[in-house]
Design a protein around this motif. Sequence first.
Motif, PDB file in Angstrom:
ATOM      1  N   ILE A 246       3.585 -10.114 -21.788  1.00 21.32           N
ATOM      2  CA  ILE A 246       3.102  -8.839 -21.271  1.00 21.32           C
ATOM      3  C   ILE A 246       1.714  -8.963 -20.697  1.00 21.32           C
ATOM      4  N   PRO A 247       1.659  -8.519 -19.627  1.00 27.76           N
ATOM      5  CA  PRO A 247       0.268  -8.822 -18.837  1.00 27.76           C
ATOM      6  C   PRO A 247      -0.883  -7.971 -19.612  1.00 27.76           C
ATOM      7  N   ARG A 248      -1.923  -8.715 -20.013  1.00 30.12           N
ATOM      8  CA  ARG A 248      -2.967  -8.188 -20.693  1.00 30.12           C
ATOM      9  C   ARG A 248      -4.060  -7.464 -19.728  1.00 30.12           C
ATOM     10  N   ARG A 249      -3.789  -7.561 -18.301  1.00 28.93           N
ATOM     11  CA  ARG A 249      -4.633  -6.949 -17.745  1.00 28.93           C
ATOM     12  C   ARG A 249      -3.873  -6.063 -16.524  1.00 28.93           C
ATOM     13  N   ASN A 250      -4.463  -5.448 -15.749  1.00 29.18           N
ATOM     14  CA  ASN A 250      -3.670  -4.779 -14.341  1.00 29.18           C
ATOM     15  C   ASN A 250      -3.482  -5.880 -13.365  1.00 29.18           C
ATOM     16  N   HIS A 251      -2.203  -6.094 -12.855  1.00 30.12           N
ATOM     17  CA  HIS A 251      -1.795  -6.911 -11.769  1.00 30.12           C
ATOM     18  C   HIS A 251      -1.336  -6.004 -10.793  1.00 30.12           C
ATOM     19  N   TYR A 252      -1.893  -6.701  -9.454  1.00 30.59           N
ATOM     20  CA  TYR A 252      -1.754  -5.814  -8.109  1.00 30.59           C
ATOM     21  C   TYR A 252      -1.140  -6.996  -7.117  1.00 30.59           C
ATOM     22  N   ILE A 253       0.034  -6.623  -6.541  1.00 32.90           N
ATOM     23  CA  ILE A 253       0.756  -7.247  -5.510  1.00 32.90           C
ATOM     24  C   ILE A 253       0.674  -6.394  -4.245  1.00 32.90           C
ATOM     25  N   SER A 254       0.430  -6.929  -3.204  1.00 31.66           N
ATOM     26  CA  SER A 254       0.318  -6.225  -1.883  1.00 31.66           C
ATOM     27  C   SER A 254       0.998  -6.885  -0.729  1.00 31.66           C
ATOM     28  N   TRP A 255       1.673  -6.152   0.096  1.00 28.76           N
ATOM     29  CA  TRP A 255       2.175  -6.555   1.218  1.00 28.76           C
ATOM     30  C   TRP A 255       2.274  -5.699   2.492  1.00 28.76           C
ATOM     31  N   GLN A 256       2.522  -6.127   3.831  1.00 25.33           N
ATOM     32  CA  GLN A 256       2.446  -5.407   4.794  1.00 25.33           C
ATOM     33  C   GLN A 256       3.551  -5.444   5.799  1.00 25.33           C
ATOM     34  N   PHE A 257       4.134  -4.674   6.241  1.00 26.73           N
ATOM     35  CA  PHE A 257       4.966  -4.807   7.583  1.00 26.73           C
ATOM     36  C   PHE A 257       4.043  -4.377   8.770  1.00 26.73           C
ATOM     37  N   VAL A 258       4.270  -5.313   9.851  1.00 27.42           N
ATOM     38  CA  VAL A 258       3.405  -5.018  10.987  1.00 27.42           C
ATOM     39  C   VAL A 258       4.184  -4.792  12.243  1.00 27.42           C
ATOM     40  N   ASP A 259       3.864  -4.184  13.392  1.00 31.03           N
ATOM     41  CA  ASP A 259       4.614  -4.132  14.680  1.00 31.03           C
ATOM     42  C   ASP A 259       4.929  -5.518  15.338  1.00 31.03           C
ATOM     43  N   ILE A 260       6.078  -5.571  15.880  1.00 34.51           N
ATOM     44  CA  ILE A 260       6.340  -6.659  16.532  1.00 34.51           C
ATOM     45  C   ILE A 260       7.080  -5.848  17.936  1.00 34.51           C
ATOM     46  N   PRO A 261       7.314  -6.675  19.032  1.00 35.77           N
ATOM     47  CA  PRO A 261       7.838  -5.975  20.266  1.00 35.77           C
ATOM     48  C   PRO A 261       9.077  -5.520  20.002  1.00 35.77           C
ATOM     49  N   ASN A 262       9.441  -4.132  20.231  1.00 38.30           N
ATOM     50  CA  ASN A 262      10.805  -3.175  20.088  1.00 38.30           C
ATOM     51  C   ASN A 262      11.122  -3.370  18.731  1.00 38.30           C
ATOM     52  N   ALA A 263      10.284  -3.392  17.627  1.00 30.61           N
ATOM     53  CA  ALA A 263      10.400  -3.171  16.269  1.00 30.61           C
ATOM     54  C   ALA A 263       9.207  -2.695  15.716  1.00 30.61           C
ATOM     55  N   PRO A 264       8.916  -1.383  15.763  1.00 31.50           N
ATOM     56  CA  PRO A 264       7.685  -0.798  15.165  1.00 31.50           C
ATOM     57  C   PRO A 264       7.884  -0.813  13.689  1.00 31.50           C
ATOM     58  N   ALA A 265       6.845  -0.730  12.883  1.00 33.49           N
ATOM     59  CA  ALA A 265       6.617  -0.854  11.557  1.00 33.49           C
ATOM     60  C   ALA A 265       6.575   0.728  11.065  1.00 33.49           C
ATOM     61  N   MET A 266       7.788   1.214  10.640  1.00 37.72           N
ATOM     62  CA  MET A 266       7.940   2.551  10.130  1.00 37.72           C
ATOM     63  C   MET A 266       9.073   2.638   9.320  1.00 37.72           C
ATOM     64  N   ALA A 267       9.047   3.343   8.209  1.00 38.37           N
ATOM     65  CA  ALA A 267      10.132   3.510   7.015  1.00 38.37           C
ATOM     66  C   ALA A 267      10.125   4.922   6.799  1.00 38.37           C
ATOM     67  N   VAL A 268      11.571   5.301   6.206  1.00 38.73           N
ATOM     68  CA  VAL A 268      11.771   6.733   5.858  1.00 38.73           C
ATOM     69  C   VAL A 268      11.886   6.864   4.366  1.00 38.73           C
ATOM     70  N   GLY A 269      11.820   5.758   3.679  1.00 39.64           N
ATOM     71  CA  GLY A 269      11.988   5.833   2.241  1.00 39.64           C
ATOM     72  C   GLY A 269      11.753   4.393   1.555  1.00 39.64           C
ATOM     73  N   PHE A 270      11.814   4.339   0.165  1.00 36.83           N
ATOM     74  CA  PHE A 270      11.715   3.381  -0.638  1.00 36.83           C
ATOM     75  C   PHE A 270      12.582   3.398  -1.756  1.00 36.83           C
ATOM     76  N   GLN A 271      13.213   2.412  -2.148  1.00 38.10           N
ATOM     77  CA  GLN A 271      14.000   2.252  -3.349  1.00 38.10           C
ATOM     78  C   GLN A 271      13.307   1.270  -4.349  1.00 38.10           C
ATOM     79  N   PHE A 272      13.262   1.410  -5.473  1.00 43.39           N
ATOM     80  CA  PHE A 272      12.816   0.689  -6.615  1.00 43.39           C
ATOM     81  C   PHE A 272      13.798   0.233  -7.458  1.00 43.39           C
ATOM     82  N   ASN A 273      13.868  -0.995  -8.051  1.00 41.32           N
ATOM     83  CA  ASN A 273      14.996  -1.524  -9.031  1.00 41.32           C
ATOM     84  C   ASN A 273      14.205  -2.219  -9.804  1.00 41.32           C
ATOM     85  N   ILE A 274      13.641  -1.797 -10.962  1.00 35.04           N
ATOM     86  CA  ILE A 274      13.116  -2.792 -12.003  1.00 35.04           C
ATOM     87  C   ILE A 274      13.653  -2.789 -13.286  1.00 35.04           C
ATOM     88  N   SER A 275      13.964  -4.371 -13.530  1.00 36.36           N
ATOM     89  CA  SER A 275      14.931  -4.734 -14.590  1.00 36.36           C
ATOM     90  C   SER A 275      14.076  -5.476 -15.654  1.00 36.36           C
TER      91      SER A 275
END
Length: 519
Positions: A246-275
């Motif tokens: 068990i982490p004894r402090r807060n943990h932060y993990i960040s990431w980004q999705f960026v634009d590429i030609p003919n593939a813009p960075a946009m999403a309509v929803g998120f699904q989370f599955n944590i086990s």
Amino acid sequence: MSCPSNAFGYNGSYCACEPGYWRQHNGSCALFSGGGSDWITSSGVGSSSTVFSTVLPLENIRRFTQSQAVLLEATLALLLVWLFFCFLIRFAPLRSGRNSVWFRLRWWISRFDFFFSTEHWLDDNKVVVKRKTELGGTFSVASWILFVGLFSALLYQMITKRSIEVHRLIPANLPDLQSFVNDLEFNITIFSSMSCSQLRGLDTLVIGTPGTIEYRVLSLSTYVDYQCKNTSSGPTISLKCTSCQIPRRNHYISWQFVDIPNAPAMAVGFQFNISSKDHNNEKHISFVSGILITHNHTNDKPRTFRGADLNILEVHLFPQIYKNLHDLKLIKPLVHDFVSGSSFSEVAELQASLLNPKDGLINTTLRVSYLSDYMVEIDKENVMGPVGFLANVGGIYSVSIAIFLYLLVQCEARIKKLRNEDNLLRKIKSQRRAQCNWEKLRKYVIYTWHPSILNDKNSNNNQNSLMLNSCCGVRSLHRKQLSRGGSLPIDKLFLNSNEATIAWLLIMNRVHERHGVDA
């Protein structure tokens, strides 16, 4: 340029789906629903098995009987149908029992009198006789129906609710927290037409709150194994940590999705599955999963996530000890909150964002913390033991018999005709049996001698011959004739014997015809 339905053009040569719509494999745009917004959380151990679950199809039973009310209603319906059937059949004609289906049904119902055959109405100063009546058979079967129905409900209760789960909150200290060693897995799927080639920045782990003395920035690969997989729903980020504490402090993990030609960075929803599962025991899993759809916002319009503002998922890790599973220690994940980032619900706003280079990304941060002050100790206490189960079965049996015994006594006390109702069926049965036996004798006589022997004239001669022989003595007459030197043929002697037998049978026939009983 022409764009498909529910899409719009931007930058002169590209097409993008409207807010809340995402691009399919065939190029069309479909509204994202996510199948609902309910989150699924395990009760603690998701894959635990019991003896009953391996022997009985408990899941099928639970689907068929969601509660005991279904079993009790089915029992009541069957009981009423049986009583109504027995009530109607009493009005059917008996026809002296000859080729009567109703008589056979009523007779066999009376044979089912197992419980009340010695409890019927008894007159004073008479020998107690074991009786089987139609009313007793009806109530005996009704007792069985009630007992089986109540027993099924009791058995269902014992299988599904035989124990209760008890939670105790105990203080946590550092040695206790260090003893929790679990395998944690985080899977986050971004519903979009993006791919893993647009992923950036998934390589850093931040420990502690920025600006405090415990703040650290470390390489993510030293703590967890991470990867990005392209799926039909969009890119899936997988984070796996083996033998994690068990982490004894807060943990932060960040990431980004960026634009590429003919593939813009946009999403309509998120699904989370944590086990989470114990490293040495993979049978039991504690998990939480769910889909965040755009309709969860205060504005019910479909939305598309895009922009520089962070989308933050907060997850709490809660330590739990299962005493009933040999002190199994699981880190239970709990989704605490989701803070939505930049999103758009209007076509014009989304079109302007696609033309703005500063909005060409989706920022997401996973914040993992733990509740360190207390731990939950879980145990199960049996509600019903073997002695209590047997006592309940005995009580159900006694109640089932007592109810219909009371009804039987009341019916026979108030309706005098029911006190000796077995006499009619027994008399008809006796007459049928006597008639059947006599028909066999008649067939035997006709087959052995001649049908004319059974005529009234021959019958009278045979009776006179029988009376004469019985008075004077056939054997003495024969002796006198033999002593005088006369000869009596042997076939004559047998003929006299046959005539006597036939005469006796005819006399019994007359008695049968007069009294209707088997002589």
